[in-house]
Design an enzyme around this catalytic site. Structure first.
Site, PDB file in Angstrom:
ATOM      1  N   CYS A 109      15.730   5.579  -2.005  1.00  8.93           N
ATOM      2  CA  CYS A 109      17.065   5.002  -1.731  1.00  8.93           C
ATOM      3  C   CYS A 109      17.049   3.484  -1.818  1.00  8.93           C
ATOM      4  CB  CYS A 109      17.538   5.398  -0.336  1.00  8.93           C
ATOM      5  SG  CYS A 109      17.637   7.173  -0.087  1.00  8.93           S
ATOM      6  N   HIS A 159      11.217 -18.952   9.536  1.00  7.87           N
ATOM      7  CA  HIS A 159      10.868 -18.313  10.802  1.00  7.87           C
ATOM      8  C   HIS A 159      11.404 -19.147  11.961  1.00  7.87           C
ATOM      9  CE1 HIS A 159       8.597 -15.879  13.560  1.00  7.87           C
ATOM     10  NE2 HIS A 159       7.856 -16.904  13.974  1.00  7.87           N
ATOM     11  N   HIS A 206      12.549  12.646  -0.145  1.00  4.63           N
ATOM     12  CA  HIS A 206      12.604  11.216   0.211  1.00  4.63           C
ATOM     13  C   HIS A 206      11.323  10.834   0.950  1.00  4.63           C
ATOM     14  CE1 HIS A 206      16.878  10.458  -0.800  1.00  4.63           C
ATOM     15  NE2 HIS A 206      16.931  11.777  -0.653  1.00  4.63           N
ATOM     16  N   CYS A 239      13.240 -12.671  14.455  1.00  2.00           N
ATOM     17  CA  CYS A 239      12.833 -13.870  15.191  1.00  2.00           C
ATOM     18  C   CYS A 239      14.040 -14.728  15.558  1.00  2.00           C
ATOM     19  CB  CYS A 239      11.821 -14.682  14.385  1.00  2.00           C
ATOM     20  SG  CYS A 239      12.393 -15.138  12.744  1.00  2.00           S
ATOM     21  N   HIS A 292       1.446   4.845  -2.688  1.00  2.00           N
ATOM     22  CA  HIS A 292       1.506   6.258  -2.313  1.00  2.00           C
ATOM     23  C   HIS A 292       2.786   6.906  -2.840  1.00  2.00           C
ATOM     24  CE1 HIS A 292      -2.033   6.808   0.140  1.00  2.00           C
ATOM     25  NE2 HIS A 292      -1.790   5.662   0.763  1.00  2.00           N
ATOM     26  N   HIS A 349       0.834  -1.194   0.000  1.00  2.00           N
ATOM     27  CA  HIS A 349       0.000   0.000   0.000  1.00  2.00           C
ATOM     28  C   HIS A 349       0.878   1.256   0.000  1.00  2.00           C
ATOM     29  CE1 HIS A 349      -3.494   2.424   1.159  1.00  2.00           C
ATOM     30  NE2 HIS A 349      -2.702   3.023   2.023  1.00  2.00           N
ATOM     31  N   CYS A 373      12.896   3.733   2.803  1.00  2.00           N
ATOM     32  CA  CYS A 373      12.848   4.777   1.787  1.00  2.00           C
ATOM     33  C   CYS A 373      12.857   4.126   0.406  1.00  2.00           C
ATOM     34  CB  CYS A 373      14.048   5.725   1.933  1.00  2.00           C
ATOM     35  SG  CYS A 373      14.100   6.980   0.628  1.00  2.00           S
TER      36      CYS A 373
END
Length: 473
Positions: free
Chosen positions: A51, A424, A35, A121, A13, A9, A48
């Site tokens: 970058c 994991h 940035h 983890c 943007h 999401h 970012c």
């Protein structure tokens, strides 16, 4: 590229914000690169897109820190109501009520989880395992606190930002604070970002947010704790405290890199490495200190994945220990330099355990390099919860008492998934007679039947205190 941000999401943007301003003449200010960053609400890591990297520094006004603190406040208020809900569920569960009855009254779950700071983890599973090794954990919790910050920054939480500088960090102090936060029952999850910040500073290969190997992290952690405890902090040696602790200062020969510390006093053992030249028969012996033993899963068991598979016998921990200590002929790439023959010769090698540690840490080598990639051996290895008998691997078994070589399981680290750079880590550990499953910020009560089915990666066995009655392996 970090997978969780690739098609997310926030990226949408970012792309929308990149639409060029065609109708306006660009001023110098507009030409200045902007940035656009996004923050993970659970780990507080900042990324970012321009970058294509994580951001570890902050603005002059400390805006990143302010957003983190705001999110933390929101989260803490949510946790308070969540904790209340969890306690009600816990008390209503017949299994948990039965397990949690202490002196006739039902008590709330006092275990504390560790928040994941972005694929951490591997660190959480090791920290939870170590926190359940009583002797080791108690030593750190009893250490006096070290005040690392003063003036305006006193008491402020630290995040891994460049603005704080590289000095004035103590792994021992942050490890102590993390252990103190676990098992006190005042929160459901603790965020170990101060410890992770120190890990970034002193162990460069663990920087970033990619998945790391839990065994490698454990070795680095123990080695650095050992070194710092020898040197002390601000010139004050903490090994003095070890000398005062009579149960740990008993003639400990396994001093890795100098003086003994709680690390070597508890995890330190000694191997005898015996090499025989097959040409002239010359025998060479050397003693090697160890903090853990890395065991191969014998090749004949490598395709057996589940406990119930019918193809042949099941692999046991004893098979792995026997493979480690049995006489072995070294191959052509490992020729031994024989001092009598004065050249490299074919030879045999055998390991004996000369001194067993108080806590025996066994690492099952599940990751193997092939020509281009690292494969995982997913074989189930049967291991005992009680009464692992190490006597038959000792160099001088006749010098040890009847009960002195028995070990009981304290914790087990499990790797879920197929690759070392993915998957994991979780841990099972025993605390005051009950088994818990530690999955980052989630801690659940479990039972012995579940623990023994785990595909162990690292096993922590604690030396049994001499008493009658034993279940042997």
């Amino acid at each position: 590229h970090f997978f969780r941000y690739v098609n997310g999401h926030a990226k949408k943007h970012y792309e929308d914000a990149q639409t060029p301003l065609t109708n306006h003449k660009k001023t110098e200010k507009q030409e200045k690169v902007q940035h656009t960053v996004c923050m993970d609400c659970s780990s507080y890591s900042t990324y970012c897109y321009r970058c294509d990297d994580f951001v570890v520094n902050d603005t002059k006004l400390g805006l990143v820190q302010k957003v983190r603190e705001h999110l933390q406040n929101l989260e803490n208020s949510a946790f308070t109501s969540d904790r209340h809900r969890k306690r009600k569920l816990l008390e209503n569960s017949s299994l948990n009520s039965k397990l949690l009855k202490v002196n006739g009254s039902t008590t709330a779950l006092c275990a504390t989880g560790l928040r994941n700071l972005g694929n951490t983890c591997f660190m959480n599973a090791i920290l939870q395992s170590l926190s359940n090794i009583q002797q080791f954990c108690c030593y750190f919790k009893e250490l006096p606190a070290v005040e690392l910050r003063n003036g305006k920054t006193a008491g402020r939480r630290t995040y891994h930002t460049r603005s704080q500088g590289d000095n004035n960090v103590s792994l021992v102090e942050e490890f102590r604070k993390t252990l103190c936060a676990l098992w006190q029952g005042s929160q459901t999850a603790f965020s170990p970002e101060s410890l992770f910040y120190v890990v970034w500073k002193i162990m460069p290969n663990f920087r970033g947010y990619q998945q790391q190997d839990a065994h490698e992290f454990m070795r680095y952690l123990l080695d650095h704790l050992h070194l710092e405890l020898q040197g002390g902090f601000n010139g004050v040696s903490r090994s003095v405290i070890l000398q005062e602790n009579s149960s740990l200062s008993a003639s400990n020969k396994c001093c890795i890199n100098g003086a003994s510390t709680v690390v070597t006093a508890i995890f330190g053992g000694i191997l005898q490495n015996e090499v025989n030249c097959l040409i002239c028969g010359t025998e060479s012996r050397k003693f090697d200190p160890f903090l853990d033993l890395s065991l191969d899963i014998p090749s004949q068991f490598r395709n057996k994945r589940t406990k119930n598979q019918e193809n042949g016998p099941m692999c046991t921990l004893r098979d792995c220990l026997r493979s480690f200590t049995d006489l072995e002929e070294l191959d052509e790439t490992e020729l031994y330099m024989c001092h009598k023959c004065k050249k490299k010769q074919k030879s045999t090698k055998k390991f004996w355990i000369q001194k067993l540690p108080k806590v025996l840490c066994l690492h099952l080598k599940r990751f193997h390099w092939t020509a281009y990639l690292r494969n995982k051996v997913d074989t189930y290895v049967e291991f005992p919860l009680r009464g692992l008998d190490m006597k038959c691997y000792l160099l001088e078994p006749e010098n040890s008492g009847p009960e002195s070589c028995l070990y009981d399981l304290a914790a087990v680290v499990v790797h879920h998934g197929s690759g070392v750079g993915s998957g994991h880590y979780t841990a099972y550990a025993a605390h005051e007679g009950r088994w818990f499953h530690f999955n980052d910020s989630t801690v659940t009560l479990t039972d012995e039947e579940t623990v023994v089915k785990a595909k162990a990666y690292i096993l922590f066995y604690v030396e049994r205190q001499a008493k009658s009655g034993s279940d042997k392996l």
